[in-house]
Design an enzyme around this catalytic site. Structure first.
Site, PDB file in Angstrom:
ATOM      1  CB  ALA A 127      -0.921   0.048   1.135  1.00  0.00           C
ATOM      2  N   GLY A 163       0.443  -4.877   0.654  1.00  0.00           N
ATOM      3  CA  GLY A 163      -0.956  -4.614  -0.064  1.00  0.00           C
ATOM      4  C   GLY A 163      -0.101  -5.200  -1.300  1.00  0.00           C
ATOM      5  CD  GLU A 217      -2.147  -6.800   2.989  1.00  0.00           C
ATOM      6  OE1 GLU A 217      -1.420  -5.866   2.783  1.00  0.00           O
ATOM      7  OE2 GLU A 217      -3.059  -7.380   4.091  1.00  0.00           O
ATOM      8  CD  GLU A 277       2.229  -5.031   5.574  1.00  0.00           C
ATOM      9  OE1 GLU A 277       2.765  -6.647   5.985  1.00  0.00           O
ATOM     10  OE2 GLU A 277       1.368  -5.231   4.785  1.00  0.00           O
TER      11      GLU A 277
HETATM   12  N1  CAA Z   1       5.087   2.929  -0.435  1.00  0.00           N
HETATM   13  C1  CAA Z   1       4.869   4.167  -1.109  1.00  0.00           C
HETATM   14  N2  CAA Z   1       6.421   4.251  -1.802  1.00  0.00           N
HETATM   15  C2  CAA Z   1       6.743   3.553  -2.459  1.00  0.00           C
HETATM   16  C3  CAA Z   1       6.085   1.940  -1.459  1.00  0.00           C
HETATM   17  C4  CAA Z   1       5.276   2.136  -0.713  1.00  0.00           C
HETATM   18  N3  CAA Z   1       5.167   0.557   0.391  1.00  0.00           N
HETATM   19  N4  CAA Z   1       7.445   0.935  -1.683  1.00  0.00           N
HETATM   20  C5  CAA Z   1       8.441   1.800  -2.410  1.00  0.00           C
HETATM   21  N5  CAA Z   1       8.152   3.225  -2.613  1.00  0.00           N
HETATM   22  C6  CAA Z   1       9.016   3.905  -3.062  1.00  0.00           C
HETATM   23  C7  CAA Z   1      10.277   4.807  -2.387  1.00  0.00           C
HETATM   24  O1  CAA Z   1      10.107   5.285  -1.392  1.00  0.00           O
HETATM   25  C8  CAA Z   1      11.273   5.145  -3.582  1.00  0.00           C
HETATM   26  O2  CAA Z   1      10.456   6.896  -3.580  1.00  0.00           O
HETATM   27  P1  CAA Z   1      11.412   8.007  -4.270  1.00  0.00           P
HETATM   28  O3  CAA Z   1      11.768   7.548  -5.247  1.00  0.00           O
HETATM   29  O4  CAA Z   1      10.157   9.075  -3.877  1.00  0.00           O
HETATM   30  O5  CAA Z   1      12.587   7.734  -2.988  1.00  0.00           O
HETATM   31  C9  CAA Z   1      10.993   4.564  -4.991  1.00  0.00           C
HETATM   32  O6  CAA Z   1       9.470   4.069  -4.626  1.00  0.00           O
HETATM   33  C10 CAA Z   1      12.212   2.737  -4.815  1.00  0.00           C
HETATM   34  O7  CAA Z   1      12.059   2.205  -3.680  1.00  0.00           O
HETATM   35  P2  CAA Z   1      13.334   1.998  -3.279  1.00  0.00           P
HETATM   36  O8  CAA Z   1      14.228   3.502  -3.207  1.00  0.00           O
HETATM   37  O9  CAA Z   1      13.361   2.190  -2.269  1.00  0.00           O
HETATM   38  O10 CAA Z   1      13.481   0.707  -3.573  1.00  0.00           O
HETATM   39  P3  CAA Z   1      15.050  -0.016  -3.467  1.00  0.00           P
HETATM   40  O11 CAA Z   1      14.932  -1.372  -4.629  1.00  0.00           O
HETATM   41  O12 CAA Z   1      15.780   0.441  -2.560  1.00  0.00           O
HETATM   42  O13 CAA Z   1      13.902  -1.056  -2.229  1.00  0.00           O
HETATM   43  C11 CAA Z   1      11.921  -1.984  -1.178  1.00  0.00           C
HETATM   44  C12 CAA Z   1      13.056  -1.975  -2.174  1.00  0.00           C
HETATM   45  C13 CAA Z   1      13.005  -2.968  -0.399  1.00  0.00           C
HETATM   46  C14 CAA Z   1      10.565  -2.941  -2.316  1.00  0.00           C
HETATM   47  C15 CAA Z   1      11.445  -0.996  -0.299  1.00  0.00           C
HETATM   48  O14 CAA Z   1      11.069   0.254  -1.427  1.00  0.00           O
HETATM   49  C16 CAA Z   1      10.650  -1.277   0.378  1.00  0.00           C
HETATM   50  O15 CAA Z   1      10.670  -1.635   1.271  1.00  0.00           O
HETATM   51  N6  CAA Z   1       9.224  -0.656   0.120  1.00  0.00           N
HETATM   52  C17 CAA Z   1       8.402  -1.083   1.177  1.00  0.00           C
HETATM   53  C18 CAA Z   1       7.926  -1.891   2.108  1.00  0.00           C
HETATM   54  C19 CAA Z   1       6.700  -1.744   2.511  1.00  0.00           C
HETATM   55  O16 CAA Z   1       7.071  -1.574   4.051  1.00  0.00           O
HETATM   56  N7  CAA Z   1       5.609  -2.355   2.159  1.00  0.00           N
HETATM   57  C20 CAA Z   1       3.823  -2.853   2.778  1.00  0.00           C
HETATM   58  C21 CAA Z   1       3.853  -1.352   2.834  1.00  0.00           C
HETATM   59  S1  CAA Z   1       2.088  -1.271   3.758  1.00  0.00           S
HETATM   60  C22 CAA Z   1       0.848  -1.494   3.568  1.00  0.00           C
HETATM   61  O17 CAA Z   1       0.945  -2.606   2.959  1.00  0.00           O
HETATM   62  C23 CAA Z   1       0.016  -2.548   4.190  1.00  0.00           C
HETATM   63  C24 CAA Z   1      -1.530  -2.970   3.963  1.00  0.00           C
HETATM   64  O18 CAA Z   1      -1.254  -4.590   4.209  1.00  0.00           O
HETATM   65  C25 CAA Z   1      -2.073  -2.973   3.089  1.00  0.00           C
END
Ligand code: CAA
Length: 258
Positions: A66, A109, A112, A132
């Site tokens: 998400a 998400g 999911e 999460e």
């Molecule tokens: N939401 C918003 N933006 C996100 C995102 C997310 N879930 N995942 C990645 N992005 C964005 C980053 O902020 C980044 O943006 P900027 O260039 O503006 O900084 C861009 O996408 C590229 O991401 P990274 O630079 O982080 O890329 P990476 O290759 O270094 O890492 C990754 C990849 C390991 C997937 C890392 O992006 C990450 O950990 N993402 C979050 C994963 C996460 O926590 N997901 C769960 C979200 S909560 C949820 O989903 C609730 C639910 O149950 C519904």
């Protein structure tokens, strides 16, 4: 069907192909993506010329979750009143079979969403997880229910509580994924299976899906409602604000357990 901004939508014979397309955010699922996906699946569900739907992302990311930036400043009251994520239920009401073709990250998400589909095909680079907990929250789109049903309690609990990622081989071994393919064959194989399904009797495939889902749906519906309320209430914590800010600011979160 209206033009979507977060998706690419095409049809190939009797198969509809929906590609998540927010490359700058690793296909993070914001509200607009949720609405556009629901609209597209509703459209194809009603189209008698379509027998199966494939949902895919990019090579690097199916979807990284998400949209954390969209959730970062939301409070408990905001998400409770908007019944945040309830729109995903619309997608799960799709009666025609859906295949998720997952390459790269399917986190939070994203994982999911893949599990809302009926079959998951993965590329060798696919990574599944529910991270999460690292943001100080819990899944809110059905993850606690569907992952537990898919891979069993012990493995699911270990994934939820540590936030670790599972590779494609482990996902196949655990039953989360039906088959694993090399990256360059994933979409072609998903489309081939979709064509096979779309060539079957449509009422039979729809009834098959309905019957299989019935095997766990009664308790699932309850579980998902419960999960969503718990997800909303976690927006009242300091740790949610800290976890999401830390992500956006690219630093390690400092949780205060409050
Ligand atoms: N939401 C918003 N933006 C996100 C995102 C997310 N879930 N995942 C990645 N992005 C964005 C980053 O902020 C980044 O943006 P900027 O260039 O503006 O900084 C861009 O996408 C590229 O991401 P990274 O630079 O982080 O890329 P990476 O290759 O270094 O890492 C990754 C990849 C390991 C997937 C890392 O992006 C990450 O950990 N993402 C979050 C994963 C996460 O926590 N997901 C769960 C979200 S909560 C949820 O989903 C609730 C639910 O149950 C519904």
């Amino acid at each position: 069907l209206n033009q979507a901004e977060t998706l690419l939508i095409e049809t190939r014979g009797r198969v509809a192909l929906i590609t998540l397309n927010r490359p700058g955010a690793l296909n993070a699922l914001n509200r607009q993506a949720m609405q556009e996906l629901a609209e597209a699946t509703r459209h194809f569900d009603r189209d008698p010329n379509i027998g199966c739907i494939v949902i895919t992302g990019s090579e690097k990311a199916f979807a990284a979750g998400a949209d954390i930036k969209e959730m970062q400043h939301q409070s408990f009251m905001d998400v409770y009143l908007a019944d945040w994520f309830s729109g995903w239920e619309e997608l799960t009401r799709t009666r025609k079979p859906m295949i998720a073709a997952v390459s790269g990250y399917a986190l939070g998400g994203g994982c999911e969403l893949a599990m809302m589909c009926d079959i998951i095909y993965a590329s060798e680079t696919a990574k599944f997880g529910q991270p999460e907990i690292k943001l100080g929250v819990i899944p809110g789109m059905g993850g606690t229910q569907r992952l537990t049903l898919a891979i069993g309690k012990s493995k699911a609990m270990e994934m939820f509580l540590t936030g670790r990622v599972m590779d494609a081989a482990e996902a196949e071994r655990s039953g989360l994924v039906a088959k694993v393919f090399p990256v360059d064959r994933l979409l072609e194989e998903a489309l081939k299976t979709a064509e096979t399904i779309a060539a079957m009797s449509m009422p039979a495939t729809m009834m098959m899906k309905e019957a299989v889902n019935r095997s766990f749906e009664v308790c699932l519906a309850e579980g998902i409602r419960f999960e969503r309320r718990a997800f909303h209430s976690i927006f009242a914590t300091q740790d949610k604000a800290e976890g999401m800010s830390a992500f956006v600011e690219k630093r390690t979160p400092n949780f205060s357990n409050s």
